[in-house]
Write a protein that holds these residues in place. Structure first.
Motif, PDB file in Angstrom:
ATOM      1  N   PRO A  42       0.820  -1.227   0.000  1.00 20.13           N
ATOM      2  CA  PRO A  42       0.000   0.000   0.000  1.00 20.13           C
ATOM      3  C   PRO A  42       0.842   1.261   0.000  1.00 20.13           C
ATOM      4  O   PRO A  42       0.504   2.249  -0.657  1.00 20.13           O
ATOM      5  N   LEU A  43       1.968   1.231   0.708  1.00 20.35           N
ATOM      6  CA  LEU A  43       2.864   2.377   0.799  1.00 20.35           C
ATOM      7  C   LEU A  43       3.402   2.750  -0.588  1.00 20.35           C
ATOM      8  O   LEU A  43       3.356   3.913  -1.010  1.00 20.35           O
ATOM      9  N   ILE A  44       3.886   1.762  -1.317  1.00 27.08           N
ATOM     10  CA  ILE A  44       4.468   2.011  -2.635  1.00 27.08           C
ATOM     11  C   ILE A  44       3.392   2.359  -3.652  1.00 27.08           C
ATOM     12  O   ILE A  44       3.588   3.236  -4.506  1.00 27.08           O
ATOM     13  N   ALA A  45       2.237   1.699  -3.551  1.00 28.34           N
ATOM     14  CA  ALA A  45       1.141   2.018  -4.477  1.00 28.34           C
ATOM     15  C   ALA A  45       0.704   3.475  -4.325  1.00 28.34           C
ATOM     16  O   ALA A  45       0.438   4.161  -5.319  1.00 28.34           O
ATOM     17  N   GLN A  46       0.635   3.963  -3.092  1.00 28.86           N
ATOM     18  CA  GLN A  46       0.257   5.363  -2.860  1.00 28.86           C
ATOM     19  C   GLN A  46       1.294   6.316  -3.439  1.00 28.86           C
ATOM     20  O   GLN A  46       0.956   7.343  -4.026  1.00 28.86           O
ATOM     21  N   ALA A  47       2.572   5.984  -3.263  1.00 33.70           N
ATOM     22  CA  ALA A  47       3.637   6.845  -3.788  1.00 33.70           C
ATOM     23  C   ALA A  47       3.599   6.895  -5.313  1.00 33.70           C
ATOM     24  O   ALA A  47       3.780   7.958  -5.915  1.00 33.70           O
ATOM     25  N   LEU A  48       3.354   5.763  -5.943  1.00 31.47           N
ATOM     26  CA  LEU A  48       3.269   5.727  -7.404  1.00 31.47           C
ATOM     27  C   LEU A  48       2.080   6.533  -7.903  1.00 31.47           C
ATOM     28  O   LEU A  48       2.152   7.203  -8.942  1.00 31.47           O
ATOM     29  N   LYS A  49       0.996   6.486  -7.155  1.00 30.27           N
ATOM     30  CA  LYS A  49      -0.210   7.227  -7.546  1.00 30.27           C
ATOM     31  C   LYS A  49      -0.022   8.723  -7.323  1.00 30.27           C
ATOM     32  O   LYS A  49      -0.572   9.550  -8.063  1.00 30.27           O
ATOM     33  N   ARG A  50       0.776   9.101  -6.329  1.00 36.42           N
ATOM     34  CA  ARG A  50       0.934  10.500  -5.945  1.00 36.42           C
ATOM     35  C   ARG A  50       1.736  11.293  -6.982  1.00 36.42           C
ATOM     36  O   ARG A  50       1.524  12.488  -7.156  1.00 36.42           O
ATOM     37  N   HIS A  51       2.668  10.626  -7.669  1.00 36.95           N
ATOM     38  CA  HIS A  51       3.580  11.349  -8.555  1.00 36.95           C
ATOM     39  C   HIS A  51       3.489  10.834  -9.990  1.00 36.95           C
ATOM     40  O   HIS A  51       3.283   9.631 -10.200  1.00 36.95           O
TER      41      HIS A  51
END
Length: 342
Positions: free
Chosen positions: A288-297
């Protein structure tokens, strides 16, 4: 049999098991659980205690000799086996399995281990310690930053101190990642808060800033999109003397992986397939942490930050002018979601 900390306390109140295993990397929590077991052993009549530290070249025949020798002072004994490396080797594995196959009477064995990695957990000796009918295995998990205020509240309450929510927040910030310091500060606060509610002013005056961080925690805070928290961790690492190349290595490792995953996402690959293709694969806890970061940028942001990381590397090597820490700050802030005025 697996137990958590609360279950261990209840079990010790009812009976004493032949074997206890405490596994974890948080010294305060593992130490306190071991103390509970020692107290229960004393209450059950164990007046003799032997401690063995397993280091390179440890003679495992000592464990066999201890299990087959008679006590000179007490009919019941506690034997502690501390394995700081977490891997007893072939001789140690055989010795532990032999102990479980022939449990000595009137001896309680307490095994202290760090957190076991995946391969160790699958070993025969580790499975035996977890699953054996007469063992009690307690896995100690670290206190996450989001859990720390509640942990501090309970700790203070046990010491007879009520705390204002703002005081809890400040206290948690100042001792984050350092539970030994947290316990010491609670003892100190008992002198200042007798019959009073702990407020922000008292915390500010009494409690030192004892936060302890690591480079992996910094990477996670950065990917979580918490600029203030991530930058505070970066400053904390710098204050603790962590070298810039170590921090850059950790951040660059994350940026390379995220850049590659962003490219795969842009090509339409499913996120689960992308996670599984990483080497090593992305842990479930971090997905979830990495998925959020990928979605954010956007996709193009990751190679831009990699170029900044390359520039920082050249600064470290003396090939470029400028402040290494300014470059690290920019990476941490922008990946976290903040924008710096340059």
């Amino acid at each position: 049999m697996k137990l958590n900390a609360a279950q261990l306390a209840r079990q010790l109140a009812n009976e004493l098991a032949p074997v206890y295993v405490v596994s974890g990397d948080e010294p305060l929590l593992t130490g306190e659980l071991a103390d509970l077991i020692r107290q229960a052993c004393r209450a059950a009549g164990c007046e003799e205690r032997e401690v063995y530290h397993v280091e390179r070249g440890f003679d495992w025949s000592q464990l066999y000799d201890a299990s087959h020798s008679l006590s000179l002072f007490s009919s019941k004994r506690l034997i502690e086996l501390r394995i700081p490396g977490g891997k007893p080797g072939d001789d140690g594995a055989k010795a532990l399995l032999a102990w479980l196959d022939d449990l000595p009477e009137d001896i309680t064995l307490l095994v202290s281990l760090p957190k076991l990695d995946g391969s160790t957990q699958r070993s025969k000796w580790a499975k035996a310690l977890v699953d054996h009918t007469h063992t009690r295995f307690v896995q100690v998990w670290p206190i996450e930053p989001a859990q720390l205020p509640n942990w501090m509240r309970d700790r203070l309450a046990a010491a007879g101190i009520q705390a204002h929510p703002d005081a809890l927040e400040l206290l948690s910030t100042r001792v984050e990642g350092n539970l030994l310091a947290a316990a010491q500060e609670v003892e100190k606060l008992k002198l200042f808060c007798q019959g009073q509610v702990l407020d922000v002013e008292t915390v500010g005056q009494v409690v030192a800033d004892s936060a302890r961080y690591d480079v992996f925690g910094l990477a996670d805070a950065m990917l979580q999109g918490q600029p203030q928290h991530a930058l505070r961790m970066l400053n904390g690492l710098r204050g603790e003397g962590v070298e810039a190349p170590v921090i850059l290595w950790s951040l660059s490792r994350e940026l390379r992986a995220l850049s590659s995953m962003a490219d795969d996402l842009a090509r339409g690959l499913p996120i689960d397939r992308i996670f599984a293709a990483q080497r090593p694969p992305v842990w479930d806890k971090r997905k979830p942490l990495i998925a959020q970061a990928l979605k954010r940028h956007p996709q193009q942001a990751w190679p831009q930050w990699l170029r900044i990381a390359q520039h920082v590397d050249e600064q470290i090597k003396g090939q470029q002018p400028g402040s290494v820490w300014d470059g690290l700050t920019r990476i941490v802030a922008e990946v976290s979601g903040a924008r710096l005025m340059l």
